[in-house]
Design a protein around this motif. Structure first.
Motif, PDB file in Angstrom:
ATOM      1  N   MET A 177       0.927  -1.251   0.012  1.00 29.38           N
ATOM      2  CA  MET A 177      -0.120  -0.091  -0.005  1.00 29.38           C
ATOM      3  C   MET A 177       0.806   1.164  -0.086  1.00 29.38           C
ATOM      4  O   MET A 177       0.372   2.390  -0.354  1.00 29.38           O
ATOM      5  CB  MET A 177      -0.770  -0.072   1.331  1.00 29.38           C
ATOM      6  N   LEU A 178       1.903   1.165   0.275  1.00 27.98           N
ATOM      7  CA  LEU A 178       3.024   2.385   0.431  1.00 27.98           C
ATOM      8  C   LEU A 178       4.004   2.415  -0.520  1.00 27.98           C
ATOM      9  O   LEU A 178       4.063   3.147  -1.602  1.00 27.98           O
ATOM     10  CB  LEU A 178       3.539   2.631   1.814  1.00 27.98           C
ATOM     11  N   VAL A 179       4.975   1.395  -0.506  1.00 27.72           N
ATOM     12  CA  VAL A 179       6.314   1.639  -1.266  1.00 27.72           C
ATOM     13  C   VAL A 179       5.778   1.179  -2.795  1.00 27.72           C
ATOM     14  O   VAL A 179       6.244   1.848  -3.539  1.00 27.72           O
ATOM     15  CB  VAL A 179       7.341   0.264  -0.971  1.00 27.72           C
ATOM     16  N   LEU A 180       5.269   0.067  -3.276  1.00 30.46           N
ATOM     17  CA  LEU A 180       4.808  -0.209  -4.515  1.00 30.46           C
ATOM     18  C   LEU A 180       3.870   0.732  -5.087  1.00 30.46           C
ATOM     19  O   LEU A 180       4.069   1.116  -6.159  1.00 30.46           O
ATOM     20  CB  LEU A 180       4.166  -1.777  -4.631  1.00 30.46           C
ATOM     21  N   TYR A 181       3.023   1.215  -4.283  1.00 29.91           N
ATOM     22  CA  TYR A 181       1.840   1.966  -4.661  1.00 29.91           C
ATOM     23  C   TYR A 181       2.453   3.599  -5.055  1.00 29.91           C
ATOM     24  O   TYR A 181       2.445   4.087  -6.189  1.00 29.91           O
ATOM     25  CB  TYR A 181       0.969   2.418  -3.522  1.00 29.91           C
ATOM     26  N   GLY A 182       3.607   4.020  -4.129  1.00 32.07           N
ATOM     27  CA  GLY A 182       4.353   5.145  -4.442  1.00 32.07           C
ATOM     28  C   GLY A 182       5.037   5.184  -5.906  1.00 32.07           C
ATOM     29  O   GLY A 182       5.262   6.142  -6.636  1.00 32.07           O
ATOM     30  N   ASN A 183       5.764   3.963  -5.989  1.00 31.41           N
ATOM     31  CA  ASN A 183       6.684   3.688  -7.077  1.00 31.41           C
ATOM     32  C   ASN A 183       5.844   3.710  -8.417  1.00 31.41           C
ATOM     33  O   ASN A 183       6.342   4.002  -9.374  1.00 31.41           O
ATOM     34  CB  ASN A 183       7.756   2.623  -6.978  1.00 31.41           C
TER      35      ASN A 183
END
Length: 269
Positions: A77-83
C-alpha cells in the motif's frame, strides 16, 4: 551587422532551454533514486522488525500471522503504490508508446492492491483467532477505508483508461481527478502506517512484560519503530515532490493522446 547579431543570438535561447531540460532531468533522477532507496529502506526495516523483534512469520492465527500485516501493507500500500504512481514521470518513458506504461502502471497497482488485501486478511485472521475486536481503532478505520478506496480507484482507472468502451473525452475529463485521488490515497496510506506503528508500539512495549522496557524509555524496538515511521514520511514526501513538480510531468502530445486506442484494440503509433 544587425543581421549578423541576430543570427549569432538565436541559438542562445535554444541552448538555454536544452540546458534547463537537462538540469531538470538530472534533478528528477536524483529524487527518483531517493524514492527507490527510501522505499527499500522501509521494506527492510519493517521486515526486520517483524522477523527479529516480533518472532517471525506464520499463517496459523497467532501473533506470528499478524506480523505479515505491517510488512505487506508497507510493501504494497505504500512502497509499490508510491513507485507505481511516479512511473509516468520517468523521462525515459516520454518518447515511447504510452500503452505499455499504462499496462505496467495498472499491473504494479494491482500487485499493490493484492498485497494490501492479503495484509488485511492476516490481521483479521489473527484477531478472530484471538477473539480481538476488529475495526475499533482510528488506525483500522483509516486503513480499511484506504484499501476500499484504492480498489475503487483501480477499477475505475481500468475501465476509464484502458478498456475500449471508454471515450477519449471522458478520459480527458477524469484524468485530473484520477491523479488527485491517487495522491490522496498515498497520504491516507502514510497516515494508516504511522498510526499503526504507534499503536503497535504502545501495545507491545508496556514494560514488565517479558522483561521489556516501556515505550517511554525508548528501547531498541521503539527506536526501530520510530525510525520506520520517519522513513515512511520521508518516502511519502519524496513521492509527493515528484508528483507535484510540473516540470516532471509527462509531456502531452495532443495528436497521440487523443488518438490513443484503449486496451484490446490495435495501436499504430
Amino acid at each position: 551587422m544587425t543581421v549578423l547579431i541576430s543570427i549569432h543570438c538565436c541559438p542562445l535561447p535554444i541552448k538555454s532551454a536544452s540546458f534547463s531540460r537537462m538540469t531538470s532531468t538530472s534533478y528528477f533522477y536524483i529524487w527518483h533514486c531517493m524514492c527507490i532507496c527510501l522505499g527499500l529502506a522501509c521494506v527492510v526495516t519493517v521486515s526486520l522488525w517483524s522477523s527479529q523483534w516480533r518472532g517471525g512469520f506464520a499463517w496459523d492465527g497467532s501473533s506470528l500471522q499478524f506480523n505479515w500485516h505491517p510488512v505487506l501493507m508497507v510493501t504494497g500500500m505504500l512502497v509499490l503504490y508510491g513507485n507505481g504512481a511516479v512511473l509516468y514521470r520517468v523521462p525515459l518513458t516520454w518518447g515511447q508508446n504510452k500503452l505499455p506504461w499504462k499496462l505496467l502502471h495498472a499491473v504494479v497497482m494491482l500487485i499493490s492492491l493484492i498485497l494490501s488485501v492479503i495484509g488485511l486478511c492476516a490481521v483479521f485472521g489473527n484477531h478472530n483467532a484471538a477473539n480481538i475486536p476488529n475495526l475499533y481503532s482510528l488506525h483500522s478505520w483509516i486503513g480499511i477505508a484506504t484499501v476500499a478506496l484504492f480498489a475503487t480507484q483501480w477499477a475505475a482507472g481500468m475501465v476509464v483508461f484502458l478498456l475500449p468502451c471508454s471515450p477519449g473525452p471522458l478520459r480527458k475529463l477524469l484524468k485530473p481527478q484520477h491523479v488527485w485521488f491517487g495522491g490522496s490515497l498515498l497520504t491516507l496510506s502514510i497516515a494508516a502506517c504511522i498510526s499503526g506503528i504507534n499503536e503497535k508500539l504502545f501495545f507491545v512495549l508496556k514494560g514488565n512484560v517479558n522483561g521489556s522496557k516501556p515505550y517511554s524509555q525508548l528501547p531498541a524496538e521503539a527506536l526501530l519503530g520510530n525510525s520506520l515511521g520517519v522513513l515512511i514520511i520521508a518516502f511519502g514526501l519524496v513521492v509527493i515532490k515528484i508528483l507535484t513538480n510540473h516540470e516532471w510531468q509527462r509531456p502531452e502530445n495532443p495528436s497521440v493522446d487523443m488518438s490513443y486506442t484503449p486496451l484490446l484494440q490495435e495501436e499504430n503509433q
